[in-house]
Design an enzyme around this catalytic site. Structure first.
Site, PDB file in Angstrom:
ATOM      1  N   SER A  38       0.844  -1.192   0.000  1.00 41.35           N
ATOM      2  CA  SER A  38       0.000   0.000   0.000  1.00 41.35           C
ATOM      3  C   SER A  38       0.878   1.239   0.000  1.00 41.35           C
ATOM      4  O   SER A  38       1.721   1.399   0.891  1.00 41.35           O
ATOM      5  CB  SER A  38      -0.892  -0.004   1.245  1.00 41.35           C
ATOM      6  OG  SER A  38      -1.267   1.313   1.592  1.00 41.35           O
ATOM      7  N   LYS A  63      -0.278 -20.849  11.506  1.00 38.13           N
ATOM      8  CA  LYS A  63      -0.079 -22.051  12.312  1.00 38.13           C
ATOM      9  C   LYS A  63      -0.259 -23.357  11.527  1.00 38.13           C
ATOM     10  O   LYS A  63       0.277 -24.394  11.915  1.00 38.13           O
ATOM     11  CB  LYS A  63      -1.074 -22.049  13.478  1.00 38.13           C
ATOM     12  CG  LYS A  63      -0.832 -20.935  14.490  1.00 38.13           C
ATOM     13  CD  LYS A  63       0.280 -21.293  15.446  1.00 38.13           C
ATOM     14  CE  LYS A  63       0.399 -20.254  16.554  1.00 38.13           C
ATOM     15  NZ  LYS A  63       1.461 -20.602  17.517  1.00 38.13           N
ATOM     16  N   THR A  85      -3.167 -31.701  21.432  1.00 39.51           N
ATOM     17  CA  THR A  85      -2.499 -30.475  21.872  1.00 39.51           C
ATOM     18  C   THR A  85      -3.412 -29.740  22.838  1.00 39.51           C
ATOM     19  O   THR A  85      -4.616 -30.004  22.909  1.00 39.51           O
ATOM     20  CB  THR A  85      -2.122 -29.557  20.691  1.00 39.51           C
ATOM     21  OG1 THR A  85      -1.126 -28.624  21.116  1.00 39.51           O
ATOM     22  CG2 THR A  85      -3.340 -28.787  20.162  1.00 39.51           C
ATOM     23  N   SER A  88      -5.657 -22.637  23.033  1.00 33.70           N
ATOM     24  CA  SER A  88      -6.919 -21.913  22.865  1.00 33.70           C
ATOM     25  C   SER A  88      -6.913 -21.188  21.529  1.00 33.70           C
ATOM     26  O   SER A  88      -7.826 -20.465  21.187  1.00 33.70           O
ATOM     27  CB  SER A  88      -7.073 -20.874  23.973  1.00 33.70           C
ATOM     28  OG  SER A  88      -5.975 -19.989  23.939  1.00 33.70           O
ATOM     29  N   ASN A  90      -4.925 -20.590  17.373  1.00 30.83           N
ATOM     30  CA  ASN A  90      -4.972 -21.019  15.987  1.00 30.83           C
ATOM     31  C   ASN A  90      -4.290 -22.367  15.761  1.00 30.83           C
ATOM     32  O   ASN A  90      -4.598 -23.062  14.797  1.00 30.83           O
ATOM     33  CB  ASN A  90      -4.329 -19.954  15.103  1.00 30.83           C
ATOM     34  CG  ASN A  90      -5.161 -18.682  15.090  1.00 30.83           C
ATOM     35  OD1 ASN A  90      -6.383 -18.735  15.073  1.00 30.83           O
ATOM     36  ND2 ASN A  90      -4.501 -17.539  15.115  1.00 30.83           N
ATOM     37  N   TYR A 125     -12.996 -28.078  11.413  1.00 33.05           N
ATOM     38  CA  TYR A 125     -11.996 -28.980  10.840  1.00 33.05           C
ATOM     39  C   TYR A 125     -12.008 -30.367  11.496  1.00 33.05           C
ATOM     40  O   TYR A 125     -11.099 -31.156  11.288  1.00 33.05           O
ATOM     41  CB  TYR A 125     -10.607 -28.345  10.938  1.00 33.05           C
ATOM     42  CG  TYR A 125     -10.512 -27.075  10.115  1.00 33.05           C
ATOM     43  CD1 TYR A 125     -10.860 -27.074   8.763  1.00 33.05           C
ATOM     44  CD2 TYR A 125     -10.099 -25.871  10.677  1.00 33.05           C
ATOM     45  CE1 TYR A 125     -10.798 -25.927   8.008  1.00 33.05           C
ATOM     46  CE2 TYR A 125     -10.031 -24.706   9.919  1.00 33.05           C
ATOM     47  CZ  TYR A 125     -10.389 -24.750   8.587  1.00 33.05           C
ATOM     48  OH  TYR A 125     -10.327 -23.603   7.840  1.00 33.05           O
ATOM     49  N   ASP A 182      14.907  -6.690   2.953  1.00 35.51           N
ATOM     50  CA  ASP A 182      16.114  -6.735   3.780  1.00 35.51           C
ATOM     51  C   ASP A 182      15.802  -6.982   5.251  1.00 35.51           C
ATOM     52  O   ASP A 182      16.712  -7.177   6.057  1.00 35.51           O
ATOM     53  CB  ASP A 182      16.936  -5.445   3.606  1.00 35.51           C
ATOM     54  CG  ASP A 182      16.105  -4.181   3.786  1.00 35.51           C
ATOM     55  OD1 ASP A 182      15.407  -4.065   4.807  1.00 35.51           O
ATOM     56  OD2 ASP A 182      16.161  -3.300   2.896  1.00 35.51           O
ATOM     57  N   GLY A 190       7.359 -18.073  22.326  1.00 36.09           N
ATOM     58  CA  GLY A 190       8.210 -19.276  22.336  1.00 36.09           C
ATOM     59  C   GLY A 190       9.634 -18.887  22.683  1.00 36.09           C
ATOM     60  O   GLY A 190      10.535 -19.005  21.842  1.00 36.09           O
ATOM     61  N   LYS A 221      -7.779  -3.502   3.866  1.00 33.94           N
ATOM     62  CA  LYS A 221      -9.065  -4.206   3.697  1.00 33.94           C
ATOM     63  C   LYS A 221      -9.031  -5.629   4.241  1.00 33.94           C
ATOM     64  O   LYS A 221      -9.721  -6.512   3.743  1.00 33.94           O
ATOM     65  CB  LYS A 221      -9.514  -4.260   2.226  1.00 33.94           C
ATOM     66  CG  LYS A 221      -9.430  -2.953   1.502  1.00 33.94           C
ATOM     67  CD  LYS A 221     -10.327  -1.920   2.102  1.00 33.94           C
ATOM     68  CE  LYS A 221     -10.194  -0.579   1.401  1.00 33.94           C
ATOM     69  NZ  LYS A 221     -10.893   0.470   2.174  1.00 33.94           N
ATOM     70  N   ASN A 260      -8.290 -14.567  12.743  1.00 36.63           N
ATOM     71  CA  ASN A 260      -9.466 -15.132  13.407  1.00 36.63           C
ATOM     72  C   ASN A 260      -9.936 -14.207  14.520  1.00 36.63           C
ATOM     73  O   ASN A 260      -9.648 -14.416  15.692  1.00 36.63           O
ATOM     74  CB  ASN A 260      -9.148 -16.534  13.929  1.00 36.63           C
ATOM     75  CG  ASN A 260      -8.913 -17.497  12.793  1.00 36.63           C
ATOM     76  OD1 ASN A 260      -9.623 -17.487  11.795  1.00 36.63           O
ATOM     77  ND2 ASN A 260      -7.879 -18.321  12.914  1.00 36.63           N
TER      78      ASN A 260
END
Lengths: 272, 272
Positions: A38, A63, A85, A88, A90, A125, A182, A190, A221, A260
């Protein structure tokens, strides 16, 4: 010190060649996500920005790359009992989808206060939800019980070389799509891996993140999660702009890592 | 009848070769917008869907293609006094940006009830706003006065071959990106051209459009205007699914045509 660092590198076993291996493994399953740019945001930041839209990845976040690499790295024997796993976020939806593609069960320990849209994604899923109390102790003990009952393989959301290598494929795609880059800015967590491999860390305030989410929505957007907008918040922050160490960064890849977000949450955070 | 049709074709002077000319003209200025796909939406529709994300075009809509082609088609002499249009929509912002790139003024007649985000877009790109009452008579008389005062060129949002040829470049990009496409679904307006060149028209209800906007947000992670979501609404509608004429359409390109929607409007329309 150097020896300790090598040991840690060895532990996670994630390096450039492992990214290439992961890329070959997951290529049939993942979306090659587009880059957006943009001129308005370039003007605002004073740099050339390339937004890597991992919010368009399957499951709505980067993820899936790691989950897919981990699930398809398992031998048939290892995979046969499924994967588990506690998350909570993704990673839970991503692991559910990867397991579905491999045709094995995914057991997902989810704290009772998890955001609705993320729980919906796990269900979409085909992940099997096992509820826990919203604290780490309950999450871990619930996961331990599931492991014992099912014999499934535990796949941690981040401290795992197979997961890390899968996520690392983003950088390969990004550099292929925009070779002039660059600098790459990504939200991080983590912490042992960050300590050893990340050049520098920029911190941003909540209001800067909300402002970045607004810019993502109004100019790019796209609707991104708070954590997904952190890269843009960082590049627009005074601590980045005024730090001489960053002045030569001209072509910057920014990972928009997840999309999400409940629309109502987005709307109310903008109104604050 | 055939003769009349040829005359009309001649009037708009927009055909495949004019699309190619437009593409070469506007290439340095436009975004090549990405295609998105979703297995969830493929499953829902029973087809392979390819979403052409013109909401990521400069100005947030496909309109920039046409405006850019028209503005850069003008001779230096024609362009010198600027351009004018009356539009409450994305054409206004698109024309402002195209004029800015050419270094000429854009005079935009805007009705007083135009959506805030669209007025902001016109301002962002340096268009000069002239307010009119929210009816066609006032819009046209105000535009006529601006034409008289400035000597600028009027560029109509759609009944103009230069505009149409610019918009047509979407189809060239789409077919290059997904050569398997056998069908393209796009929202339509500008009725003499539609009468002569469109194979068939599907109509959808408001509630189907809102449902499609929700799916765009929740599954594709993009925020589209009501008109921008019409293509998805159409492909999911009973009148499309149950019509034998469409049963062999397997690879469908859908134009997500615009993303300039106030977040509050989106949120409130979802809650209805």
């Amino acid at each position: 010190m150097e020896e300790e660092k090598q040991t840690r590198k060895g532990k996670y076993a994630a390096d450039f060649s492992s990214f290439r291996e992961a890329e070959a493994r997951i290529r049939p399953f993942i979306h090659k996500t587009p880059l957006l740019s943009s001129e308005s945001l370039d003007a605002l930041s004073g740099r050339h920005l390339f937004f890597k839209c991992e919010l368009f990845q399957k499951g709505g976040a980067f993820k899936f790359r790691g989950a897919c690499n981990a699930v398809f790295s398992l031998s048939d024997d290892q995979a046969s009992k499924g994967v588990v796993t506690h998350s909570s976020g993704n990673h839970a939806a991503a692991l559910s989808l990867a397991a579905k593609l491999r045709g094995i069960p995914a057991y997902i320990v989810v704290p009772k206060n998890a955001p609705k849209c993320k729980v919906e994604n796990v269900k979409r899923y085909g992940g099997q939800i096992i509820w826990s109390e919203p604290n780490m102790q309950s999450r871990e003990s619930t996961a331990a019980k599931v492991l014992q009952d099912t014999g499934a393989v535990l796949l941690h959301p981040y401290n795992d070389g197979r997961i890390i290598s899968g996520q690392g494929t983003i950088s390969l795609e990004l550099l292929e799509q925009a070779p002039k880059i660059d600098t790459i800015i990504a939200p991080i967590s983590g912490l042992p891996v960050v300590r050893d491999f990340v050049d520098d860390v920029i911190t941003v305030e909540d209001n800067e993140i909300i402002e970045a989410m607004k810019l993502c929505y109004e100019i790019l957007k796209v609707a991104v999660e708070p954590s997904g907008a952190i890269g843009l918040a960082a590049v627009l922050s005074d601590s980045f702009k005024e730090n001489p160490a960053w002045k030569d960064c001209s072509h910057i890849g920014i990972i928009l890592s997840g999309g999400n977000v409940d629309l109502g949450v987005l709307w109310h955070s903008f109104k604050r």
